[in-house]
Design an enzyme around this catalytic site. Structure first.
Site, PDB file in Angstrom:
ATOM      1  N   GLY A  46     -18.826   3.059 -11.522  1.00  0.00           N
ATOM      2  CA  GLY A  46     -17.799   3.268 -10.572  1.00  0.00           C
ATOM      3  C   GLY A  46     -16.822   4.220 -10.935  1.00  0.00           C
ATOM      4  O   GLY A  46     -16.697   4.473 -12.158  1.00  0.00           O
ATOM      5  N   GLN A  51      -9.737   9.731 -11.641  1.00  0.00           N
ATOM      6  CA  GLN A  51     -10.011   9.837 -13.086  1.00  0.00           C
ATOM      7  C   GLN A  51     -10.513  10.962 -13.525  1.00  0.00           C
ATOM      8  O   GLN A  51     -10.925  10.851 -14.692  1.00  0.00           O
ATOM      9  CB  GLN A  51     -11.268   8.661 -13.075  1.00  0.00           C
ATOM     10  N   CYS A  96     -13.034  -0.153 -17.825  1.00  0.00           N
ATOM     11  CA  CYS A  96     -12.845   0.982 -16.890  1.00  0.00           C
ATOM     12  C   CYS A  96     -12.749   2.370 -17.903  1.00  0.00           C
ATOM     13  O   CYS A  96     -12.471   2.142 -19.171  1.00  0.00           O
ATOM     14  CB  CYS A  96     -11.257   0.987 -16.579  1.00  0.00           C
ATOM     15  N   LEU A  97     -13.641   3.329 -17.125  1.00  0.00           N
ATOM     16  CA  LEU A  97     -13.794   4.543 -18.076  1.00  0.00           C
ATOM     17  C   LEU A  97     -12.288   5.202 -18.602  1.00  0.00           C
ATOM     18  O   LEU A  97     -12.559   5.929 -19.649  1.00  0.00           O
ATOM     19  CB  LEU A  97     -14.514   5.518 -17.355  1.00  0.00           C
ATOM     20  N   HIS A 138     -11.914  -2.476  -7.499  1.00  0.00           N
ATOM     21  CA  HIS A 138     -11.670  -1.926  -8.553  1.00  0.00           C
ATOM     22  C   HIS A 138     -11.118  -0.275  -8.482  1.00  0.00           C
ATOM     23  O   HIS A 138     -10.102   0.192  -8.868  1.00  0.00           O
ATOM     24  CB  HIS A 138     -12.314  -1.911  -9.693  1.00  0.00           C
ATOM     25  N   GLU A 139     -12.291   0.332  -7.469  1.00  0.00           N
ATOM     26  CA  GLU A 139     -12.147   1.749  -7.715  1.00  0.00           C
ATOM     27  C   GLU A 139     -11.122   2.131  -6.473  1.00  0.00           C
ATOM     28  O   GLU A 139     -10.270   3.094  -6.391  1.00  0.00           O
ATOM     29  CB  GLU A 139     -13.388   2.351  -7.058  1.00  0.00           C
ATOM     30  N   HIS A 142      -7.737   2.297  -7.896  1.00  0.00           N
ATOM     31  CA  HIS A 142      -7.485   3.458  -8.681  1.00  0.00           C
ATOM     32  C   HIS A 142      -6.759   4.499  -7.463  1.00  0.00           C
ATOM     33  O   HIS A 142      -5.831   5.259  -8.073  1.00  0.00           O
ATOM     34  CB  HIS A 142      -8.697   4.044  -9.215  1.00  0.00           C
TER      35      HIS A 142
HETATM   36 NI    NI Z   1     -11.621   2.095 -13.375  1.00  0.00          NI
END
Ligand code: NI
Length: 192
Positions: A46, A51, A96-97, A138-139, A142
């Site tokens: 995701g 991000q 998470c990236l 989660h997304e 963000h």
């Molecule tokens: Ni993330």
């Protein structure tokens, strides 16, 4: 398609609430393709637009690389809103990236209902549970300026502070290119 650099903790854009997409134009379409490409390149499941440095309320999700979810279709969600949360909760180890090498068990509602526009700007409503519901939450977090670590207990967050501070100073490694809070760029280990 471009691989976009991924902004890491604690860049200001990751704390900002996303702006609604008002109209779809060619540059937004290209950006969405770049987001998908960037997510796959970084082996993420995701990615939210902030991000990769954009203020728009867009997220791309593809959990098909995860064992047991191979048949789950990739999704583009524009202006997503969660309209229902189940009382039942579950926990799962999230990463998470934007937080390289941080993995923690996060408790979230097991099922949700979400409304959004797809990439053809068609309104959609979807019920999801399990991993898909988790990644959506989660997304969408963000897009509201929330990290998964904000969902942890005060104690766990305190224990993570030093690790998070090291990420913000660039004392981290990733296979993909990252952008630090001060705007400096560190090339990924996999790239020149
Ligand atoms: Ni993330």
């Amino acid at each position: 398609m471009k691989v976009l650099p991924i902004y890491v903790y604690d860049h200001a854009i990751l704390k900002k609430k996303a702006q609604k997409v008002e109209q779809m134009d060619e540059s937004t379409r290209i950006f969405i393709e770049d987001m998908k490409h960037t997510m796959h390149n970084a082996e993420g499941i995701g990615l939210a637009a902030n991000q990769v440095g954009s203020p728009l309320a867009i997220t791309v999700i593809d959990i098909s690389p995860v064992e047991g979810y191979e048949s789950t279709k990739p999704l583009v969600m524009i202006n997503p809103e969660i309209t229902y949360y189940s009382d039942e909760e579950s926990d799962y180890e999230e990463g998470c990236l934007s937080l390289p090498h941080v993995r923690e068990l996060v408790i979230r509602p097991e099922a949700i209902q979400v409304s959004y526009f797809d990439e053809h700007i068609k309104p959609q409503t979807m019920q999801a549970d399990g991993l898909l519901a988790r990644v959506m939450q989660h997304e969408i977090d963000h897009l509201n300026g929330i990290y998964f670590t904000d969902r942890l207990s005060q104690l766990k967050r305190t224990l993570l502070q030093a690790k998070l501070r090291r990420i913000s100073k660039g004392e981290t490694s990733a296979d993909y290119t990252i952008v630090l809070p001060d705007g400096s760029i560190i090339s990924g280990d996999d790239e020149e």
